[in-house]
Motif scaffolding. Structure first.
Motif, mmCIF file in Angstrom:
data_model
loop_
_atom_site.group_PDB
_atom_site.id
_atom_site.type_symbol
_atom_site.label_atom_id
_atom_site.label_comp_id
_atom_site.label_asym_id
_atom_site.label_seq_id
_atom_site.Cartn_x
_atom_site.Cartn_y
_atom_site.Cartn_z
ATOM 1 N N THR A 98 -6.956 49.624 22.650
ATOM 2 C CA THR A 98 -5.736 50.067 21.967
ATOM 3 C C THR A 98 -4.587 49.105 22.255
ATOM 4 O O THR A 98 -3.846 48.725 21.340
ATOM 5 C CB THR A 98 -5.345 51.494 22.400
ATOM 6 O OG1 THR A 98 -5.178 51.535 23.827
ATOM 7 C CG2 THR A 98 -6.392 52.495 21.984
ATOM 8 N N ALA A 102 -2.803 46.488 19.457
ATOM 9 C CA ALA A 102 -1.367 46.465 19.180
ATOM 10 C C ALA A 102 -0.794 45.073 19.404
ATOM 11 O O ALA A 102 0.013 44.578 18.599
ATOM 12 C CB ALA A 102 -0.652 47.496 20.061
ATOM 13 N N ALA A 113 -5.840 42.506 14.820
ATOM 14 C CA ALA A 113 -5.801 43.672 15.703
ATOM 15 C C ALA A 113 -7.218 44.141 16.037
ATOM 16 O O ALA A 113 -7.524 44.458 17.194
ATOM 17 C CB ALA A 113 -5.009 44.802 15.050
ATOM 18 N N SER A 158 2.022 46.886 28.915
ATOM 19 C CA SER A 158 2.960 47.517 27.992
ATOM 20 C C SER A 158 4.388 47.423 28.515
ATOM 21 O O SER A 158 5.321 47.135 27.757
ATOM 22 C CB SER A 158 2.564 48.978 27.772
ATOM 23 O OG SER A 158 3.458 49.608 26.892
ATOM 24 N N SER A 172 4.305 50.592 21.764
ATOM 25 C CA SER A 172 4.493 49.266 21.192
ATOM 26 C C SER A 172 5.315 49.376 19.913
ATOM 27 O O SER A 172 5.463 50.469 19.356
ATOM 28 C CB SER A 172 3.135 48.648 20.859
ATOM 29 O OG SER A 172 2.560 49.277 19.717
ATOM 30 N N VAL A 282 -5.429 52.932 16.876
ATOM 31 C CA VAL A 282 -4.078 52.398 16.655
ATOM 32 C C VAL A 282 -3.780 52.281 15.167
ATOM 33 O O VAL A 282 -2.733 52.718 14.680
ATOM 34 C CB VAL A 282 -3.931 51.030 17.350
ATOM 35 C CG1 VAL A 282 -2.626 50.356 16.935
ATOM 36 C CG2 VAL A 282 -3.970 51.191 18.861
ATOM 37 N N SER A 288 1.559 53.027 13.045
ATOM 38 C CA SER A 288 0.480 52.321 13.740
ATOM 39 C C SER A 288 1.040 51.633 14.977
ATOM 40 O O SER A 288 1.582 50.520 14.910
ATOM 41 C CB SER A 288 -0.161 51.290 12.807
ATOM 42 O OG SER A 288 -0.786 51.928 11.726
ATOM 43 N N ILE A 289 0.926 52.312 16.106
ATOM 44 C CA ILE A 289 1.449 51.777 17.361
ATOM 45 C C ILE A 289 0.461 52.063 18.473
ATOM 46 O O ILE A 289 -0.413 52.931 18.360
ATOM 47 C CB ILE A 289 2.813 52.410 17.729
ATOM 48 C CG1 ILE A 289 2.656 53.923 17.929
ATOM 49 C CG2 ILE A 289 3.867 52.084 16.687
ATOM 50 C CD1 ILE A 289 3.904 54.599 18.484
ATOM 51 N N TYR A 290 0.592 51.294 19.560
ATOM 52 C CA TYR A 290 -0.060 51.666 20.821
ATOM 53 C C TYR A 290 0.836 52.663 21.521
ATOM 54 O O TYR A 290 2.058 52.489 21.581
ATOM 55 C CB TYR A 290 -0.260 50.435 21.698
ATOM 56 C CG TYR A 290 -0.415 50.787 23.172
ATOM 57 C CD1 TYR A 290 -1.648 51.181 23.678
ATOM 58 C CD2 TYR A 290 0.689 50.754 24.035
ATOM 59 C CE1 TYR A 290 -1.788 51.522 25.023
ATOM 60 C CE2 TYR A 290 0.553 51.096 25.382
ATOM 61 C CZ TYR A 290 -0.689 51.480 25.865
ATOM 62 O OH TYR A 290 -0.825 51.825 27.176
#
Length: 425
Positions: A98, A102, A113, A158, A172, A282, A288-290
């Motif tokens: 994941t 991202a 990705a 992160s 993210s 993701v 669509s993010i982590y």
């Protein structure tokens, strides 16, 4: 008819016919029958309870989106365990996937990705392979360590990379998603049938419409990986050798198979598939993010889907669909619709009772009947499930399904057993 020699009471020379082999249906036939049975149970439940969301296209779309990560993790489990390696670390490898997805998506879009998620997941597989194959660390211990390490690395990276961009160390920035497409005019025609609310016809139309509407390339990738796993592991020399390592590595070594190499390849591919599952998670989220904790134990549910599927891709697909459906129904409908699943369970248990009575399995039929009565009593005594209960629906279904399927399972004979080169000499 073949004959076998027997010597009852000390006599010799007597021959009796060998017991005929039981004919079993091919795997594809069992899969088709299972799909028809599930659709029939859901359609009947929808008609009797009035809960149209049970077979709606939105529920099926959520099922596909949420089932893909589970299916990919389950495929990863098949690769590892068919080589004799237990991979409890799928959850940690999915977490790495994941984060990698991202990060790759920010720099190169959705295709990068997916590739980046596979690479980061494969790195987790490399660590697991080094620990277990090379140094002989217990598979469970190594898998738990990978889970903890994956979560820790993702959190650190992160904070280091995403926090300055999103002002949030847990998330993210949004990344570009895949464009989706629909099979027209088929999707519109199925939509009209779904809106007509005809018994069975509208139910089937709704489920099919969910499969051909807003289709993402991620679904096509997943389908190719399922088919590729089946063809590689069951229809190539490489697959035969890899599976022999999971059944009897000493015998495989005596025939010239490089057991270490095949175990390494299997575990690394296992990690890559789990990482792609993380990428699917993701890219399938909105936005669509982590997000920290995004996997929500789907790596473990993927293992459950693999076990439910008896370590085969088709069965794993069915298990992932079941668990994804439970999760998707929770998102697309309310507590009353999820409550209707109890009624579906009663119908399914009734079919099991009939089947077991036909097979003259009296004990199993009695247990299924008792279970049906108990579930119906719970359904009758309540109007809806508590909202606090809904997030755990997939996990509870996982436990129930595994408990019911436990007696028919056959894992690889050497799954999880320690192996050292030359130990059979």
């Amino acid at each position: 008819m073949s004959m076998v020699e027997v010597q009852p009471g000390g006599a010799s020379g007597m021959t009796m016919p060998a017991a005929p082999k039981r004919r079993t249906l091919p795997g594809w036939a069992i899969f088709v029958i299972g799909v028809v049975g599930v659709v029939g149970v859901l359609a009947t439940t929808s008609y009797l309870t009035g809960e149209a969301a049970l077979t709606s296209s939105s529920t099926m779309q959520n099922t596909v989106t949420l089932g893909m990560p589970i299916l990919l993790a389950g495929l990863g489990g098949i690769w590892a365990e068919r080589s004799g390696m237990i991979n409890i670390g799928l959850e940690g490898m999915m977490i790495l996937g994941t984060w990698g997805a991202a990060w790759g998506g920010l720099h190169g879009g959705p295709w990068v990705a997916v590739l980046s998620g596979a690479v980061f997941g494969a790195l987790g597989g490399v660590l697991h392979a080094i620990a277990t194959v090379t140094f002989g660390v217990n598979h469970i211990v190594s898998g738990v360590a990978i889970n903890l390490l994956g979560a820790g690395i993702a959190k650190y990276l992160s904070t280091l990379i995403f926090a300055p961009l999103s002002s949030n160390p847990r998330d993210s920035p949004p990344i570009e998603r895949f464009d989706t497409f629909s099979a027209q005019p088929l999707a519109d025609w199925l939509g009209e049938l779904e809106q007509d609310q005809r018994a069975v016809i509208s139910d089937v139309a709704g489920l099919l419409r969910g499969l051909v509407t807003r289709v993402s390339p991620m679904l096509l990738i997943t389908i190719l990986l399922v088919v590729g796993t089946y063809l590689l592991l069951w229809h190539t020399r490489f697959g035969l050798r890899l599976r022999s390592c999971g059944e009897n590595p000493v015998a495989a070594e005596s025939l010239g198979v490089n057991v270490y190499l095949h175990k390494y390849v299997a575990v690394i591919v296992s990690g890559a598939l789990a990482g792609i599952g993380g990428a699917a998670l993701v890219l399938g989220s909105s936005p669509s993010i982590y997000s920290e904790g995004q996997t929500a134990n789907r790596g473990f549910i993927g293992l459950a889907a693999m076990i439910f599927g008896n370590w085969r891709p088709g069965g794993t697909l069915a298990g992932a669909g079941l668990f994804g459906y439970a999760d998707g129904l929770r998102l697309s409908a309310g507590p009353q619709t999820v409550h209707a699943l109890l009624y579906a369970a009663v119908i399914a248990a009734g079919l099991v009772v009939i089947w077991q009575l036909w097979r003259r399995k009296w004990t199993t039929a009695t247990l299924a009947a008792v279970g049906a009565v108990a579930v119906y009593a719970l359904y009758y005594a309540s109007d809806e499930l508590p909202r606090e209960f809904l997030p755990y629906t997939p996990h509870i279904i996982t436990l129930v399904v595994l408990a019911l399927a436990a007696q028919r399972l056959r894992p690889p004979a050497a799954d999880g057993l320690p192996y050292r080169r030359g130990e059979g000499d």
